[in-house]
Scaffold this motif. Structure first.
Motif, short mmCIF file in Angstrom:
data_model
loop_
_atom_site.label_atom_id
_atom_site.label_comp_id
_atom_site.label_asym_id
_atom_site.label_seq_id
_atom_site.Cartn_x
_atom_site.Cartn_y
_atom_site.Cartn_z
N THR A 225 39.90 56.01 44.89
CA THR A 225 40.23 56.18 43.61
C THR A 225 41.65 56.78 43.06
OG1 THR A 225 37.89 56.73 43.10
CG2 THR A 225 39.41 57.21 41.33
N THR B 258 39.86 52.02 40.89
CA THR B 258 38.95 52.06 41.94
C THR B 258 38.67 50.94 42.86
OG1 THR B 258 37.58 53.67 40.74
CG2 THR B 258 36.74 52.90 42.78
N ASN C 165 28.53 49.81 40.46
CA ASN C 165 29.11 49.92 38.97
C ASN C 165 28.14 49.16 38.03
OD1 ASN C 165 30.77 50.42 36.72
ND2 ASN C 165 31.91 48.55 37.16
N VAL D 60 37.78 48.33 40.20
CA VAL D 60 37.41 48.67 38.65
C VAL D 60 38.75 49.34 38.13
CG1 VAL D 60 36.00 50.03 37.21
CG2 VAL D 60 34.99 48.85 39.20
N ASP E 127 39.89 51.18 34.61
CA ASP E 127 39.35 51.88 33.42
C ASP E 127 40.68 52.48 32.74
OD1 ASP E 127 36.38 52.63 33.18
OD2 ASP E 127 37.06 53.04 35.37
N GLN F 109 37.02 48.91 30.18
CA GLN F 109 36.92 48.86 31.74
C GLN F 109 36.99 47.49 32.00
OE1 GLN F 109 32.97 49.45 34.10
NE2 GLN F 109 34.12 51.19 34.27
N SER G 289 36.33 44.80 35.60
CA SER G 289 35.85 44.88 36.92
C SER G 289 35.95 43.47 37.35
CB SER G 289 34.35 45.37 36.84
OG SER G 289 33.56 44.66 36.27
N TYR G 290 36.18 43.47 38.91
CA TYR G 290 36.16 42.24 39.77
C TYR G 290 35.47 42.53 40.97
CZ TYR G 290 37.85 38.82 43.25
OH TYR G 290 37.60 37.71 44.22
N GLY G 291 34.71 41.67 41.35
CA GLY G 291 34.10 41.82 42.63
C GLY G 291 33.72 40.53 43.35
N TYR H 241 33.05 38.86 37.51
CA TYR H 241 34.00 39.22 36.46
C TYR H 241 33.20 40.40 35.56
CZ TYR H 241 37.06 35.70 38.77
OH TYR H 241 37.68 34.95 39.48
N THR I 268 33.93 45.82 29.78
CA THR I 268 33.25 46.74 28.81
C THR I 268 34.24 47.32 27.93
OG1 THR I 268 31.40 47.11 30.34
CG2 THR I 268 31.70 48.49 28.74
#
Length: 260
Positions: free
Chosen positions: A117, A126, A132, A148, A150, A159, A161-163, A188, A191
């Protein structure tokens, strides 16, 4: 004599300072869980039938921690050691979780947090094996390997995010990009939220992108791109705490990898 006193004072100061320094850079936590599980008639609810009773002990030692080498920079980990059924064939048997993001387990050692982080004034970044979700964690939630972001300093919270849901899908075990059926599955999410003293509202979107169209395992595989959108509202109305969520699911879903 003075030299001896000075050396003793230095030694005492070193002993006194060392734990303080360690506490600031490494924070360890953990728990040990021991359970006895007994079930009777858990499948057919019929006392006259047999074959659906069981009883066993299981255990789990969970250890986690955060390493902070510098201000605003930290690494977090969590692992389960020796999780399994007493007397089972191996640890990690009947009571073991089955939702790990990837192949991070090995004979009773299971890692479900391993991420860094980077916390700054304008953002928090992160990356790694993390957990998450959004809203009440209905649209998406869970462990995955990704990033992630923020964003801070805005009128609303943001926020992104990608995974990586799956690295290659051809079953060869190779991370190829030039083999039919080896397309990746990517996640993807986004928020946006706003919070006041008595209420908070957030809107979120999540999607899995797996556009593999080739023959896989002897069958035609269509696009596997489910997605979802949701709105969550929490509010305090006197003595009542309100939590409401409305979710919409859309997209193409196949029996291949990835859910949203």
């Amino acid at each position: 004599m003075k030299k001896i006193i000075v050396l003793l004072m230095v030694a005492v100061m070193a002993i006194a300072v060392a734990p303080v320094y360690a506490d600031e850079t490494l924070d360890i936590n953990g728990e040990f869980r021991l359970r006895m599980i007994t079930m009777e008639n858990y499948t057919d609810k019929d006392d006259s039938l047999t074959g659906d009773d069981l009883s066993y002990f299981d255990q789990r030692l969970r250890i986690g921690g955060t390493i902070t080498p510098a201000e605003g920079l930290s690494a977090t980990f969590r692992m389960d050691l020796g999780e399994g059924v007493w007397g089972g064939s191996k640890l990690g048997g009947l009571g073991a979780p089955n939702y790990w993001a990837g192949d991070y387990s090995n004979e009773g050692i299971e890692v479900d947090r391993a991420y860094m982080t980077w916390d700054q004034e304008m953002f928090t970044f992160t990356a790694g094996l993390l957990i998450n979700g959004a809203g009440n964690w209905i649209i998406y939630d869970g462990n995955y390997t990704g990033v992630v972001l923020d964003v801070k300093g805005l009128p609303v919270s943001l926020q992104l995010s990608y995974g990586k849901s799956l690295e290659g899908a051809n079953g060869t075990g190779l991370y190829r990009t030039d083999v039919a059926g080896s397309e990746d599955a990517d996640f993807y999410g986004a928020t946006v939220g706003y919070a006041a003293d008595t209420f908070a509202i957030s809107a979120f979107y999540a999607a899995i992108n797996d556009e593999e169209k080739t023959l896989l395992a002897g069958r035609a595989k269509a696009q596997d791109c489910p997605n979802g959108f949701g709105v969550n509202v929490t509010a305090t109305l006197g003595m009542i705490n309100l939590n409401a969520e409305l979710d919409f699911l859309n997209g193409d879903y196949d029996t291949g990898p990835g859910t949203a």
